[in-house]
Every structure is written in structure tokens, then in C-alpha cells.
Design a protein around this motif. Structure first.
Motif, PDB file in Angstrom:
ATOM      1  N   THR A  93     -50.888  33.577  11.336  1.00  0.00           N
ATOM      2  CA  THR A  93     -49.563  33.854  10.783  1.00  0.00           C
ATOM      3  C   THR A  93     -49.177  32.695   9.886  1.00  0.00           C
ATOM      4  O   THR A  93     -49.866  31.674   9.831  1.00  0.00           O
ATOM      5  CB  THR A  93     -48.514  34.020  11.911  1.00  0.00           C
ATOM      6  OG1 THR A  93     -47.217  34.245  11.331  1.00  0.00           O
ATOM      7  CG2 THR A  93     -48.435  32.789  12.814  1.00  0.00           C
ATOM      8  N   PHE A  94     -48.049  32.855   9.198  1.00  0.00           N
ATOM      9  CA  PHE A  94     -47.482  31.719   8.473  1.00  0.00           C
ATOM     10  C   PHE A  94     -46.946  30.729   9.512  1.00  0.00           C
ATOM     11  O   PHE A  94     -46.431  31.131  10.555  1.00  0.00           O
ATOM     12  CB  PHE A  94     -46.365  32.192   7.531  1.00  0.00           C
ATOM     13  CG  PHE A  94     -45.756  31.076   6.737  1.00  0.00           C
ATOM     14  CD1 PHE A  94     -46.539  30.322   5.871  1.00  0.00           C
ATOM     15  CD2 PHE A  94     -44.414  30.777   6.854  1.00  0.00           C
ATOM     16  CE1 PHE A  94     -45.985  29.278   5.143  1.00  0.00           C
ATOM     17  CE2 PHE A  94     -43.845  29.742   6.126  1.00  0.00           C
ATOM     18  CZ  PHE A  94     -44.637  28.991   5.265  1.00  0.00           C
ATOM     19  N   ASP A 165     -41.362  38.580  15.186  1.00  0.00           N
ATOM     20  CA  ASP A 165     -41.343  37.960  13.869  1.00  0.00           C
ATOM     21  C   ASP A 165     -41.624  39.080  12.865  1.00  0.00           C
ATOM     22  O   ASP A 165     -42.774  39.474  12.646  1.00  0.00           O
ATOM     23  CB  ASP A 165     -42.380  36.845  13.767  1.00  0.00           C
ATOM     24  CG  ASP A 165     -42.337  36.141  12.403  1.00  0.00           C
ATOM     25  OD1 ASP A 165     -41.795  36.740  11.446  1.00  0.00           O
ATOM     26  OD2 ASP A 165     -42.858  35.024  12.284  1.00  0.00           O
TER      27      ASP A 165
HETATM   28  C1  LIG Z   1     -44.642  35.563   9.380  1.00  0.00           C
HETATM   29  C2  LIG Z   1     -43.542  34.691   8.856  1.00  0.00           C
HETATM   30  N1  LIG Z   1     -42.694  34.133   9.720  1.00  0.00           N
HETATM   31  C3  LIG Z   1     -41.675  33.369   9.308  1.00  0.00           C
HETATM   32  C4  LIG Z   1     -41.452  33.128   7.965  1.00  0.00           C
HETATM   33  C5  LIG Z   1     -40.358  32.193   7.572  1.00  0.00           C
HETATM   34  O1  LIG Z   1     -39.474  32.730   6.659  1.00  0.00           O
HETATM   35  P1  LIG Z   1     -38.764  31.808   5.554  1.00  0.00           P
HETATM   36  O2  LIG Z   1     -39.774  31.442   4.540  1.00  0.00           O
HETATM   37  O3  LIG Z   1     -37.694  32.696   5.015  1.00  0.00           O
HETATM   38  O4  LIG Z   1     -38.213  30.631   6.254  1.00  0.00           O
HETATM   39  C6  LIG Z   1     -42.299  33.707   7.028  1.00  0.00           C
HETATM   40  C7  LIG Z   1     -42.067  33.542   5.583  1.00  0.00           C
HETATM   41  O5  LIG Z   1     -42.747  33.026   4.809  1.00  0.00           O
HETATM   42  C8  LIG Z   1     -43.389  34.500   7.477  1.00  0.00           C
HETATM   43  O6  LIG Z   1     -44.240  35.055   6.620  1.00  0.00           O
END
Ligand SMILES: Cc1ncc(COP(=O)(O)O)c(C=O)c1O
Length: 374
Positions: A93-94, A165
């Protein structure tokens, strides 16, 4: 040197201007209205967007934030997580998924993914539960819903809350129901490149729990419900008024955009079926929002170079799983701990996908890929 023909054939990985163009007048007017009313921080546009987005999701409450990361952080604060607690999540994941866990002082406990969907493998979750486990945090990665039924069953059995998420999955459905409405709380991101993107940073927390929503509103505003009185340590996580105004307009188009993304995915399925690529497939329970179209191949790096040389944009999501990131070295993981996630990281390649992608552009992507394998 780039010739004119090559430039005409270029397919950008992402084209936010194409999406903005037809909305530009309406958005300019909405931003002008926000400026005229000086409603810069929260304000009526954010309040209306929260109502609209809650309705869109089929949830009772939506609380706007300045980012998806902030929304996920507050989601875990609402569960009263403490240092030493554990949260089960995915390494694929990110990184912001894990930030939320780290910000509350808890420990991310990674569980390997399902090879077909890139999402948390429910069959591996139960063995990762310990007395310190306080929540399960699946990600609907690339817009494809995580397999929620078995995860919810595990949560019920062990009395654990599920936090979704949904940062990449606005409008995705699990067995016909919008994601973001299955867990105790869900976090969305409105980062500009997301399926519903702000013109700056933005995020939201969605829940059916009125007490959670009320506390989330206080936490995003310095822990206060009455100005200059602070009931708990809070944050400045407010959504900007301009983002609320932009998102209100864009939300009206989200269902159409999701349909268009699905059209693009369908065309890729058809055109790339005869290549050696592993293509993304929807599970029978899923209606993906196709935030990304991620193909896989062992010669991924060569293919990426070939696409770029032919001016077809592409990207890597994500090249290094979280358990191998330097920032999480203290967890003591080593290569081989989550082999499915590690293989996905080595092989994944994201192709251009957005609602405005034309048939000619899709065919161009396919042509360049076929040329690589010829
Ligand atoms: C899987 C996931 N979780 C959380 C986020 C966090 O979101 P933000 O970039 O708006 O802080 C992202 C965004 O990039 C995401 O892709």
C-alpha cells in the motif's frame, strides 16, 4: 529528438487538465464564491460536501479533513489506540496507511496479500492476532475492494474494529455496497490524482457512528467544540473551504467517471488478453473503481523503459513493500517475510487509466505493449 508524430502518439500517465477543462467555468465560479465569502477553513461548502459525500457512500456521517492521512490518523485515535497496541494491515500500500498506525504509537503488523487482488489475504489474518491486536486495517488497493466478509467475520470473532483505507476506492462496491461503509470507520483521500481529487490536499472520514463523527470534528479542530476551549489534545486537520467547493462540483461527476474508468479497464482486458502480462481481474464480490490498472510481468523494468521510450506514461505502485522500507527497519523484517507482496512489488506496472482516456490512446498503449512482446 521528439518528432511531431511521436508527440501526437504520446499517452500521458495522468491528465488532470483533460478532466478540469469541461468543469473549469463552474469551478472558477465556485472558488470565486468561496473567496467572496472568505470561507477559507471549513465553512458552508465543506459542510455541504460532507453531506453529499456521506449520501454518495450511503453512510450517516462524513467529516472533511486536510488529507487522507489525517483522516486515517483520527480514525485510529477514535479507537483509543495506545503505544504498544498492534494493528493488522497490508505491506502492499501507500505508506500513509502505516503512518496512521505509527502516529498513534501503535505497531503495524503486516500480513501478506492475495496474489490476484493485491489486497490483504484474509486466510493469513487470524494467525497474526495477538492479545495486543486492536484493529484490522485493510486497504481497497487500486480501487479494488478488499475481501471484506471474511475480514468482518474475524473482527466479530475477536471483537476487533475494522477500519477501511478507502483512499483509492471512491465508488468501489463490495457485493453491491459502497466500500467505506463496512467498517467502524473509513478514510478517503482527495489528493488531486485520486478518483475524486481536490485542487490541493483533502481527505474524509466516513462512519455510521455519531459519537465517532462528533469526536472526529473536534479532533480535526484543535480538540475543541467551543472556540478556545480544548477538551483533548487535537490537531489542525481542517479541510479548506476551496477544496469543499471544488469537491462538491466534482462529486456530481464521480459515478460517470467511475463508469468511464471501467470502460478503459474493459478495453485493456480485451486488448491485452493475448499478451504474457498478468492482468488485474475483479473478484466475484467486487466492482472495482479502477483507480489504477496494474499489470504484472517479471520483465517489468524493461517494459517500463520500452513504454517510456515510446512516450506512454506508466508508474510503479509500489516498488518497495512497507516491511522493507527504511522507516520500518525497527520492526525487524527481512526480504522473504511477505513473498506475495514482494513479488507484486517486483512485477507491478501501472498503465494510464482515467475517464478521459480515448479509444485511440488505449489502442496506442496496447500497440506499444504488443510491440515489446513481439
Ligand atoms: C492507500 C492510501 N492510503 C492513504 C493515503 C493518504 O492520503 P493523502 O495523500 O490524502 O494523505 C493515500 C494517498 O495517497 C493512499 O493511496
Amino acid at each position: 529528438m521528439t518528432t511531431q508524430i511521436e508527440t501526437a502518439n504520446a499517452v500521458p500517465y495522468l491528465d488532470l487538465v483533460a478532466q478540469m477543462r469541461p468543469l473549469r467555468e463552474e469551478i472558477d465560479a465556485a472558488i470565486a464564491h468561496t473567496l467572496d465569502h472568505c470561507s477559507f477553513c471549513l465553512g458552508p461548502d465543506v459542510a455541504q460536501f460532507e453531506k453529499d459525500f456521506a449520501r454518495f457512500c450511503g453512510a450517516e456521517h462524513c467529516v472533511g479533513f486536510n488529507s487522507g492521512t489525517s483522516a486515517l490518523h483520527v480514525a485510529l485515535l477514535l479507537l483509543d489506540l495506545r503505544p504498544g497496541d498492534e494493528v493488522i494491515t497490508t505491506p502492499c500500500t501507500f505508506v500513509a496507511t502505516s503512518w496512521a498506525i505509527s502516529y498513534v504509537g501503535a505497531k503495524p503488523v503486516y500480513v501478506d496479500i492475495d496474489d490476484a487482488t493485491f489486497n490483504l489475504n484474509p486466510n493469513l489474518v487470524e494467525r497474526a492476532i495477538t492479545p495486543r491486536t486492536k484493529a484490522i486495517l485493510p486497504v481497497h488497493l487500486y480501487g479494488h475492494p478488499a475481501n471484506l466478509d471474511p475480514l468482518l467475520k474475524i473482527c466479530q470473532k475477536h471483537h476487533l474494529p475494522l477500519v477501511e483505507d478507502a483512499a483509492q476506492a471512491h465508488g468501489a462496491k463490495y457485493r453491491g455496497q459502497m466500500v467505506g461503509t463496512f467498517g467502524a470507520i473509513a478514510g478517503f483521500s482527495f489528493y488531486p490524482g485520486k478518483n475524486l481529487g481536490a485542487y490541493g490536499e483533502g481527505g474524509a472520514l466516513v462512519t455510521n457512528n455519531a459519537a465517532f463523527a462528533a469526536r472526529a470534528r473536534a479532533l480535526r479542530e484543535h480538540g475543541s467544540t467551543q472556540r478556545y476551549y480544548h477538551d483533548e489534545v487535537g490537531y489542525n486537520y481542517r479541510m479548506e473551504g476551496i477544496q469543499g467547493a471544488v469537491l462538491r462540483i466534482k462529486l456530481r461527476h464521480l459515478a460517470t467517471w467511475t463508469r468511464e474508468r471501467r470502460r478503459v479497464a474493459q478495453r485493456y482486458h480485451q486488448l491485452l488478453e493475448d499478451t504474457p502480462l498478468q492482468l488485474p481481474r475483479e473478484a466475484d464480490y467486487a466492482q472495482s473503481a479502477y483507480h489504477l490498472y496494474v499489470v504484472r510481468h517479471p520483465r517489468r523494468d524493461e517494459l517500463k523503459k520500452h513504454l517510456e521510450a515510446n512516450q506512454v506514461g506508466c508508474a510503479l505502485h509500489y516498488p518497495l513493500p512497507l516491511h522493507l522500507q527504511k522507516c520500518y527497519a525497527f520492526l525487524g523484517h527481512k526480504p522473504g517475510d511477505f513473498p506475495v507482496a514482494e513479488k507484486a512489488a517486483r512485477e507491478c506496472l501501472s498503465l494510464p487509466i482515467y475517464p478521459e482516456l480515448t479509444e485511440a490512446q488505449i489502442q496506442r498503449v496496447s500497440e506499444v505493449i504488443h510491440d515489446f512482446f513481439a
